[in-house]
Design a protein around this motif. Structure first.
Motif, PDB file in Angstrom:
ATOM      1  N   LYS A 144       1.008   5.450   0.721  1.00 50.38           N
ATOM      2  CA  LYS A 144       0.242   6.530   1.360  1.00 50.38           C
ATOM      3  C   LYS A 144       1.056   7.804   1.437  1.00 50.38           C
ATOM      4  O   LYS A 144       2.256   7.766   1.738  1.00 50.38           O
ATOM      5  CB  LYS A 144      -0.099   6.151   2.808  1.00 50.38           C
ATOM      6  CG  LYS A 144      -1.003   4.985   2.965  1.00 50.38           C
ATOM      7  CD  LYS A 144      -1.424   4.881   4.421  1.00 50.38           C
ATOM      8  CE  LYS A 144      -1.850   3.473   4.726  1.00 50.38           C
ATOM      9  NZ  LYS A 144      -2.261   3.334   6.130  1.00 50.38           N
ATOM     10  N   VAL A 177       0.875  -1.179   0.000  1.00 52.48           N
ATOM     11  CA  VAL A 177       0.000   0.000   0.000  1.00 52.48           C
ATOM     12  C   VAL A 177       0.905   1.219   0.000  1.00 52.48           C
ATOM     13  O   VAL A 177       1.940   1.221   0.674  1.00 52.48           O
ATOM     14  CB  VAL A 177      -0.877   0.002   1.277  1.00 52.48           C
ATOM     15  CG1 VAL A 177      -1.737   1.250   1.360  1.00 52.48           C
ATOM     16  CG2 VAL A 177      -1.740  -1.251   1.338  1.00 52.48           C
ATOM     17  N   ILE A 217      -4.518  15.296   7.139  1.00 53.12           N
ATOM     18  CA  ILE A 217      -4.936  14.418   8.230  1.00 53.12           C
ATOM     19  C   ILE A 217      -5.722  13.231   7.686  1.00 53.12           C
ATOM     20  O   ILE A 217      -5.495  12.100   8.074  1.00 53.12           O
ATOM     21  CB  ILE A 217      -5.747  15.202   9.287  1.00 53.12           C
ATOM     22  CG1 ILE A 217      -4.814  16.229   9.945  1.00 53.12           C
ATOM     23  CG2 ILE A 217      -6.316  14.259  10.340  1.00 53.12           C
ATOM     24  CD1 ILE A 217      -5.407  17.005  11.083  1.00 53.12           C
ATOM     25  N   ASP A 221      -3.722   1.944  10.261  1.00 52.50           N
ATOM     26  CA  ASP A 221      -3.592   3.408  10.294  1.00 52.50           C
ATOM     27  C   ASP A 221      -3.545   3.871  11.749  1.00 52.50           C
ATOM     28  O   ASP A 221      -4.361   3.432  12.561  1.00 52.50           O
ATOM     29  CB  ASP A 221      -4.774   4.062   9.566  1.00 52.50           C
ATOM     30  CG  ASP A 221      -4.602   5.568   9.417  1.00 52.50           C
ATOM     31  OD1 ASP A 221      -3.451   6.047   9.499  1.00 52.50           O
ATOM     32  OD2 ASP A 221      -5.625   6.270   9.217  1.00 52.50           O
ATOM     33  N   GLN A 237       3.893   0.359   2.596  1.00 53.69           N
ATOM     34  CA  GLN A 237       3.629  -0.580   3.683  1.00 53.69           C
ATOM     35  C   GLN A 237       3.037  -1.890   3.211  1.00 53.69           C
ATOM     36  O   GLN A 237       2.500  -1.997   2.125  1.00 53.69           O
ATOM     37  CB  GLN A 237       2.780   0.031   4.779  1.00 53.69           C
ATOM     38  CG  GLN A 237       1.465   0.575   4.342  1.00 53.69           C
ATOM     39  CD  GLN A 237       0.797   1.292   5.500  1.00 53.69           C
ATOM     40  OE1 GLN A 237      -0.173   0.800   6.051  1.00 53.69           O
ATOM     41  NE2 GLN A 237       1.303   2.451   5.879  1.00 53.69           N
ATOM     42  N   GLU A 238       3.213  -2.871   4.039  1.00 55.39           N
ATOM     43  CA  GLU A 238       2.654  -4.197   3.826  1.00 55.39           C
ATOM     44  C   GLU A 238       1.140  -4.072   3.706  1.00 55.39           C
ATOM     45  O   GLU A 238       0.531  -3.288   4.426  1.00 55.39           O
ATOM     46  CB  GLU A 238       3.100  -5.047   5.035  1.00 55.39           C
ATOM     47  CG  GLU A 238       2.053  -5.791   5.723  1.00 55.39           C
ATOM     48  CD  GLU A 238       2.488  -6.403   7.063  1.00 55.39           C
ATOM     49  OE1 GLU A 238       3.191  -5.774   7.893  1.00 55.39           O
ATOM     50  OE2 GLU A 238       2.067  -7.524   7.282  1.00 55.39           O
ATOM     51  N   MET A 239       0.546  -4.775   2.764  1.00 56.44           N
ATOM     52  CA  MET A 239      -0.909  -4.793   2.620  1.00 56.44           C
ATOM     53  C   MET A 239      -1.465  -5.849   3.564  1.00 56.44           C
ATOM     54  O   MET A 239      -1.188  -7.042   3.414  1.00 56.44           O
ATOM     55  CB  MET A 239      -1.245  -5.136   1.167  1.00 56.44           C
ATOM     56  CG  MET A 239      -2.681  -5.467   0.908  1.00 56.44           C
ATOM     57  SD  MET A 239      -3.558  -4.053   0.231  1.00 56.44           S
ATOM     58  CE  MET A 239      -5.218  -4.677   0.247  1.00 56.44           C
ATOM     59  N   ALA A 240      -2.232  -5.398   4.551  1.00 53.66           N
ATOM     60  CA  ALA A 240      -2.806  -6.342   5.513  1.00 53.66           C
ATOM     61  C   ALA A 240      -3.977  -7.078   4.859  1.00 53.66           C
ATOM     62  O   ALA A 240      -4.783  -6.455   4.179  1.00 53.66           O
ATOM     63  CB  ALA A 240      -3.281  -5.593   6.752  1.00 53.66           C
ATOM     64  N   LYS A 243      -6.027  11.089   4.745  1.00 55.43           N
ATOM     65  CA  LYS A 243      -5.248  10.822   3.541  1.00 55.43           C
ATOM     66  C   LYS A 243      -6.091  10.384   2.349  1.00 55.43           C
ATOM     67  O   LYS A 243      -5.847  10.824   1.226  1.00 55.43           O
ATOM     68  CB  LYS A 243      -4.177   9.751   3.851  1.00 55.43           C
ATOM     69  CG  LYS A 243      -3.226  10.181   4.981  1.00 55.43           C
ATOM     70  CD  LYS A 243      -2.274   9.080   5.379  1.00 55.43           C
ATOM     71  CE  LYS A 243      -2.907   7.907   6.098  1.00 55.43           C
ATOM     72  NZ  LYS A 243      -3.305   8.154   7.498  1.00 55.43           N
ATOM     73  N   SER A 244      -7.096   9.533   2.599  1.00 53.18           N
ATOM     74  CA  SER A 244      -7.871   9.061   1.437  1.00 53.18           C
ATOM     75  C   SER A 244      -8.753  10.152   0.830  1.00 53.18           C
ATOM     76  O   SER A 244      -9.073  10.096  -0.352  1.00 53.18           O
ATOM     77  CB  SER A 244      -8.665   7.786   1.735  1.00 53.18           C
ATOM     78  OG  SER A 244      -9.038   7.702   3.061  1.00 53.18           O
ATOM     79  N   ASN A 293      -7.230   3.412  13.525  1.00 56.40           N
ATOM     80  CA  ASN A 293      -8.443   3.318  12.716  1.00 56.40           C
ATOM     81  C   ASN A 293      -8.139   3.130  11.246  1.00 56.40           C
ATOM     82  O   ASN A 293      -7.817   4.090  10.574  1.00 56.40           O
ATOM     83  CB  ASN A 293      -9.288   4.579  12.942  1.00 56.40           C
ATOM     84  CG  ASN A 293     -10.579   4.551  12.155  1.00 56.40           C
ATOM     85  OD1 ASN A 293     -10.936   3.557  11.533  1.00 56.40           O
ATOM     86  ND2 ASN A 293     -11.287   5.663  12.166  1.00 56.40           N
ATOM     87  N   PRO A 294      -8.270   1.914  10.721  1.00 57.66           N
ATOM     88  CA  PRO A 294      -8.752   0.721  11.409  1.00 57.66           C
ATOM     89  C   PRO A 294      -7.635  -0.192  11.906  1.00 57.66           C
ATOM     90  O   PRO A 294      -6.485  -0.085  11.505  1.00 57.66           O
ATOM     91  CB  PRO A 294      -9.516  -0.005  10.293  1.00 57.66           C
ATOM     92  CG  PRO A 294      -8.746   0.320   9.050  1.00 57.66           C
ATOM     93  CD  PRO A 294      -8.147   1.688   9.266  1.00 57.66           C
TER      94      PRO A 294
END
Ligand code: ADP
Ligand code: MG
Length: 232
Positions: free
Chosen positions: A62, A60, A69, A226, A113-116, A71-72, A213-214
């Motif tokens: 970001k 991912v 604050i 996050d 980052q690693e995609m959970a 980001k999406s 979150n989450p």
């Protein structure tokens, strides 16, 4: 590890900053035993590809900026990138999105980052009540918190038993025990996160708000994807 958390907080105070960046918040969480996705801060596309390879696909990307604050909201998060080419184009896209939405933002870099994997979404938060001090919050992610306000609170510090009580108390609790095709979620892992969050906000009273979150919860274990920390 604990010194790492103090060092980040001291640096932010010196810089008269109130917001911590996601990598800073996650480093602090990690120092307190809160599981977070593996991450690395890239300063350019080539570095982003190198980090993606080190972390392992899918990843991912970001935006990391003190001026952003949510980001999406600005197109600053792109998930499920499967190869070098997708990482390069996502990197460009994120920078372009941010420039379009907030042209004057200071950009610290792009977090790889690693995609959970998918899991049950929960939220753990902390705020500082003017009267009672650090207060903890728990709820299930998405509509449960945002629409139904199905959340529970405790004044910190909490015991392990109180952390477990918080989890059982929300109306959506049966969903954590598994239903239809959804597997049961690791309630013990959530309790541990609440307990560690309690320890963190008690030991660092300068934390005004904390938001995990989450957090994605699995049959075994959980991962915070996050994290946001705001200082007084
Ligand atoms: P923000 O809340 O600032 O908009 P997030 O970091 O929460 O940004 O990312 C938005 C959404 O993207 C998350 O709610 C989650 O669904 C998804 N996401 C973010 N990071 C990851 C990750 N590492 N693995 C899986 N999903 C992620
Ligand atoms: Mg978020």
């Amino acid at each position: 590890m604990m010194e790492k958390a103090s060092a980040i907080l001291t640096k932010a105070r010196k810089e008269k900053r109130h917001a911590l960046l996601e990598p800073e918040s996650k480093t602090i969480c990690s120092a307190y035993g809160i599981p977070v996705t593996e991450f690395k801060l890239a300063k350019d596309e080539t570095e982003a590809v190198r980090f993606a390879k080190q972390i392992g696909y899918p990843v991912v990307l970001k935006i990391v900026s003190l001026d952003i604050i949510h980001k999406s909201d600005v197109g600053g998060v792109i998930v499920n990138l499967k190869n070098d080419k997708e990482v390069r184009s996502a990197y460009k896209k994120i920078i372009a999105n941010v420039k379009k939405h907030r042209s004057r933002s200071r950009i610290a870099g792009v977090l790889v980052q690693e995609m959970a994997p998918p899991g049950t979404e929960v939220i753990v938060g902390a705020t500082k009540d003017p009267q009672f001090g650090p207060t903890l919050m728990f709820g299930l992610g998405g509509i449960f918190v945002e629409v139904l306000k199905d959340v529970t609170f405790r004044i910190a510090p909490v015991t392990k038993e109180e952390a477990s009580e918080m989890i059982c108390e929300v109306k959506a609790y049966p969903l954590l025990k598994g239903y239809r095709n959804a597997p049961p979620a690791d309630v013990g892992a959530i309790a541990k996160i609440i307990l560690n969050t309690s320890r963190l906000v008690m030991e660092h009273q300068e934390i005004k708000e904390l938001d995990l979150n989450p957090i994605l919860v699995y049959r075994k274990g959980a991962k915070t994807v996050d994290a946001r920390i705001i200082l007084e």
